[in-house]
Motif scaffolding. Structure first.
Motif, PDB file in Angstrom:
ATOM      1  N   THR A 205       0.811  -1.220   0.000  1.00  0.00           N
ATOM      2  CA  THR A 205       0.000   0.000   0.000  1.00  0.00           C
ATOM      3  C   THR A 205       0.845   1.271   0.000  1.00  0.00           C
ATOM      4  O   THR A 205       0.310   2.348  -0.261  1.00  0.00           O
ATOM      5  CB  THR A 205      -0.931   0.030   1.225  1.00  0.00           C
TER       6      THR A 205
ATOM      7  N   LEU B 238       3.138   2.244  -2.113  1.00  0.00           N
ATOM      8  CA  LEU B 238       3.213   2.830  -3.456  1.00  0.00           C
ATOM      9  C   LEU B 238       1.956   3.639  -3.776  1.00  0.00           C
ATOM     10  O   LEU B 238       2.045   4.736  -4.341  1.00  0.00           O
ATOM     11  CB  LEU B 238       3.417   1.737  -4.499  1.00  0.00           C
ATOM     12  N   ASP B 239       0.785   3.126  -3.392  1.00  0.00           N
ATOM     13  CA  ASP B 239      -0.457   3.871  -3.624  1.00  0.00           C
ATOM     14  C   ASP B 239      -0.464   5.187  -2.856  1.00  0.00           C
ATOM     15  O   ASP B 239      -0.940   6.209  -3.359  1.00  0.00           O
ATOM     16  CB  ASP B 239      -1.666   3.037  -3.202  1.00  0.00           C
ATOM     17  N   GLN B 240       0.054   5.171  -1.651  1.00  0.00           N
ATOM     18  CA  GLN B 240       0.080   6.390  -0.843  1.00  0.00           C
ATOM     19  C   GLN B 240       1.066   7.402  -1.404  1.00  0.00           C
ATOM     20  O   GLN B 240       0.803   8.604  -1.365  1.00  0.00           O
ATOM     21  CB  GLN B 240       0.407   6.046   0.605  1.00  0.00           C
ATOM     22  N   ILE B 241       2.182   6.933  -1.922  1.00  0.00           N
ATOM     23  CA  ILE B 241       3.165   7.856  -2.493  1.00  0.00           C
ATOM     24  C   ILE B 241       2.622   8.495  -3.766  1.00  0.00           C
ATOM     25  O   ILE B 241       2.805   9.696  -3.992  1.00  0.00           O
ATOM     26  CB  ILE B 241       4.499   7.127  -2.746  1.00  0.00           C
ATOM     27  N   THR B 242       1.947   7.716  -4.596  1.00  0.00           N
ATOM     28  CA  THR B 242       1.417   8.276  -5.842  1.00  0.00           C
ATOM     29  C   THR B 242       0.260   9.241  -5.600  1.00  0.00           C
ATOM     30  O   THR B 242       0.086  10.183  -6.373  1.00  0.00           O
ATOM     31  CB  THR B 242       0.950   7.157  -6.790  1.00  0.00           C
ATOM     32  N   SER B 243      -0.508   9.044  -4.548  1.00  0.00           N
ATOM     33  CA  SER B 243      -1.623   9.955  -4.271  1.00  0.00           C
ATOM     34  C   SER B 243      -1.197  11.176  -3.454  1.00  0.00           C
ATOM     35  O   SER B 243      -2.001  12.075  -3.232  1.00  0.00           O
ATOM     36  CB  SER B 243      -2.750   9.214  -3.543  1.00  0.00           C
ATOM     37  N   ARG B 244       0.055  11.217  -3.040  1.00  0.00           N
ATOM     38  CA  ARG B 244       0.528  12.330  -2.214  1.00  0.00           C
ATOM     39  C   ARG B 244       0.484  13.658  -2.958  1.00  0.00           C
ATOM     40  O   ARG B 244       0.106  14.684  -2.399  1.00  0.00           O
ATOM     41  CB  ARG B 244       1.943  12.027  -1.714  1.00  0.00           C
ATOM     42  N   GLY B 245       0.853  13.657  -4.242  1.00  0.00           N
ATOM     43  CA  GLY B 245       0.831  14.897  -5.019  1.00  0.00           C
ATOM     44  C   GLY B 245      -0.567  15.473  -5.139  1.00  0.00           C
ATOM     45  O   GLY B 245      -0.770  16.687  -5.017  1.00  0.00           O
TER      46      GLY B 245
END
Length: 124
Positions: free
Chosen positions: A56, A58-65
């Motif tokens: 999970t 990777l999903d959190q890093i991609t949605s951070r922006g």
């Protein structure tokens, strides 16, 4: 949200449950229970859960922006985003616990004959 990922995760839970359950096969049914084996089950379970949760990240890093952009525009407070994200992962955590935990609990023989098997299951 991703059905393929959910099916793969359930299959992973079942396979790992069978592997860990057979490694620690019926250690709880003996008269003298090996404490090191019980610690091994707990360690292996925590390690599996921890490594499984890393997916999970990777999903959190991609949605951070997206989150930072919406936060700068004052769309919602930070706590509501964190709360919503945390609640969204609860069904997956329950599925993981039931699929993996049930198999390991019964294969390892952690159910005792004192009539409290259900309470022991939820404690595990």
């Amino acid at each position: 949200r991703n059905k393929y990922q959910l099916k793969a995760r359930i299959a992973q839970d079942i396979i790992m449950g069978i592997i860990v359950g057979t490694v620690f096969w019926q250690i709880g049914n003996k008269d003298n229970i090996n404490a090191q084996a019980l610690i091994g089950i707990i360690f292996q379970s925590l390690l599996f859960i921890t490594l499984g949760a890393q997916v999970t990240i990777l999903d959190q890093i991609t949605s951070r922006g997206i989150f930072y952009k919406q936060q700068d525009a004052n769309f919602f407070p930070t706590w509501s985003f964190v709360l919503g994200s945390s609640i969204a992962y609860i069904p997956t955590a329950i599925i993981d616990a039931v699929a993996y935990g049930t198999i390991v609990f019964w294969f390892a023989g952690l159910a005792s004959d004192d009539g409290a098997s259900v309470a022991n299951y939820f404690a595990y």
